[in-house]
Write an enzyme that holds these catalytic residues in place. Sequence first.
Site, mmCIF file in Angstrom:
data_model
loop_
_atom_site.group_PDB
_atom_site.id
_atom_site.type_symbol
_atom_site.label_atom_id
_atom_site.label_comp_id
_atom_site.label_asym_id
_atom_site.label_seq_id
_atom_site.Cartn_x
_atom_site.Cartn_y
_atom_site.Cartn_z
ATOM 1 N N ARG A 52 0.801 -1.225 0.000
ATOM 2 C CA ARG A 52 0.000 0.000 0.000
ATOM 3 C C ARG A 52 0.833 1.273 0.000
ATOM 4 N NH1 ARG A 52 -5.199 -1.029 3.745
ATOM 5 N NH2 ARG A 52 -5.935 -2.904 2.723
ATOM 6 N N ASP A 155 -15.625 8.962 9.131
ATOM 7 C CA ASP A 155 -14.540 8.006 8.948
ATOM 8 C C ASP A 155 -13.233 8.750 9.207
ATOM 9 O OD1 ASP A 155 -14.531 5.076 7.320
ATOM 10 O OD2 ASP A 155 -12.580 6.094 7.386
HETATM 11 C C1 LIG Z 1 -14.094 -2.228 6.599
HETATM 12 S S1 LIG Z 1 -14.680 -0.579 6.649
HETATM 13 C C2 LIG Z 1 -16.321 -0.838 7.261
HETATM 14 C C3 LIG Z 1 -17.334 -0.002 6.524
HETATM 15 C C4 LIG Z 1 -18.800 -0.202 6.962
HETATM 16 N N1 LIG Z 1 -18.989 0.147 8.348
HETATM 17 C C5 LIG Z 1 -19.255 -1.621 6.715
HETATM 18 O O1 LIG Z 1 -19.515 -2.351 7.671
HETATM 19 O O2 LIG Z 1 -19.361 -2.010 5.551
HETATM 20 C C6 LIG Z 1 -13.807 0.043 8.081
HETATM 21 C C7 LIG Z 1 -13.702 1.572 8.083
HETATM 22 O O3 LIG Z 1 -13.258 2.000 9.374
HETATM 23 C C8 LIG Z 1 -12.455 3.147 9.198
HETATM 24 N N2 LIG Z 1 -11.631 3.368 10.393
HETATM 25 C C9 LIG Z 1 -10.558 2.665 10.817
HETATM 26 N N3 LIG Z 1 -10.056 3.197 11.940
HETATM 27 C C10 LIG Z 1 -10.837 4.263 12.248
HETATM 28 C C11 LIG Z 1 -10.813 5.225 13.301
HETATM 29 N N4 LIG Z 1 -9.882 5.213 14.276
HETATM 30 N N5 LIG Z 1 -11.760 6.186 13.291
HETATM 31 C C12 LIG Z 1 -12.701 6.228 12.318
HETATM 32 N N6 LIG Z 1 -12.766 5.356 11.297
HETATM 33 C C13 LIG Z 1 -11.842 4.376 11.265
HETATM 34 C C14 LIG Z 1 -11.654 2.818 7.943
HETATM 35 O O4 LIG Z 1 -11.119 3.978 7.345
HETATM 36 C C15 LIG Z 1 -12.688 2.098 7.078
HETATM 37 O O5 LIG Z 1 -13.293 2.965 6.159
#
Ligand SMILES: C[S@@+](CC[C@H](N)C(=O)[O-])C[C@H]1O[C@@H](n2cnc3c(N)ncnc32)[C@H](O)[C@@H]1O
Length: 289
Positions: A52, A155
């Site tokens: 990445r 996010d």
């Molecule tokens: C796998 S996606 C899940 C998306 C959606 N909630 C779903 O279930 O389909 C995880 C998301 O969490 C976000 N994320 C990770 N760490 C985070 C943090 N500390 N604060 C806010 N968002 C975070 C990532 O950027 C990513 O977009």
Amino acid sequence: MSSTQPKAFIDPAELNRAIPLSDQEFYQIRDWLRGQSGIHLADIKKSMVVGRLQKRLKALQIPTFAAYLKLIHQADQNAERQTAVNLLTTNETYFFREEKHFQFLEQQVLPAVQSRDNFKVWSAAASTGEEAYSIALTLGHLWGQQSSWQVMGTDINTAVLQRAQKALYPLDAKDRIPLHLLKAFCLRGIGQETGWLKISSEISSHVSFMQANLFSLQIKLPLFDVVFLRNVLIYFELEDKKKIIQNVVRQLKPGGWLLVGHSESIHGYHDDLKQHRPSCYQYMPASRS
Ligand SMILES: C[S@@+](CC[C@H](N)C(=O)[O-])C[C@H]1O[C@@H](n2cnc3c(N)ncnc32)[C@H](O)[C@@H]1O
């Protein structure tokens, strides 16, 4: 004999060359990311980190991960730190993922709501917005567009939020949206948006996005009736998961709901959360004796 063929501006062999990442550099990146976001990278994620980040190093003509680490530690490099976080988060999502939660919303939560006008739902790890729009489609269908319900998506990753704000998705997203919602609230893009599915403004006008870091929630958010916190806790270690749950529960109205991913039990993480069924918790602050 010298060749008369023009040479590629950048040597393709150079572009393909993997930049080595030592274990020590990997641990430094891991610690840095955890400090920024709480995300924990297990040892097996080392090749993911190379995959990445190395394109970014090459674009910046930075030859080593050690030099990149130095860069992102400089005080004036906020934008580069954000780029690195954007590259290191995993953003997989799709419309109506884990659809039982949308049925739960429709059948259990919404019928008991007293005021539709102040009803707020938070998609707390919204990624590219499919979850927030799935919630809004559900609400728009049941309540119409007249009442002023709101869905907020947040996010840590600013790149995915920019995409979410456009409300535009590849056409094959239609396969995951129930037909009656597709017919009522989704449009085929035209002009520059040809080939894309557009969420209609009747729905998208109820949805907003902003950046928020769940690990250290510093922005002021309203209180919510329902929080979707799905498929994000898996990236954290136990103590940090608990910290995030504390941060999120502070944003819930009493009686409000917290929905986590189907594989993410938070049983016992917070005294005032009562499990209603697997992955669905209700905030009952008065319930302690
Ligand atoms: C796998 S996606 C899940 C998306 C959606 N909630 C779903 O279930 O389909 C995880 C998301 O969490 C976000 N994320 C990770 N760490 C985070 C943090 N500390 N604060 C806010 N968002 C975070 C990532 O950027 C990513 O977009």
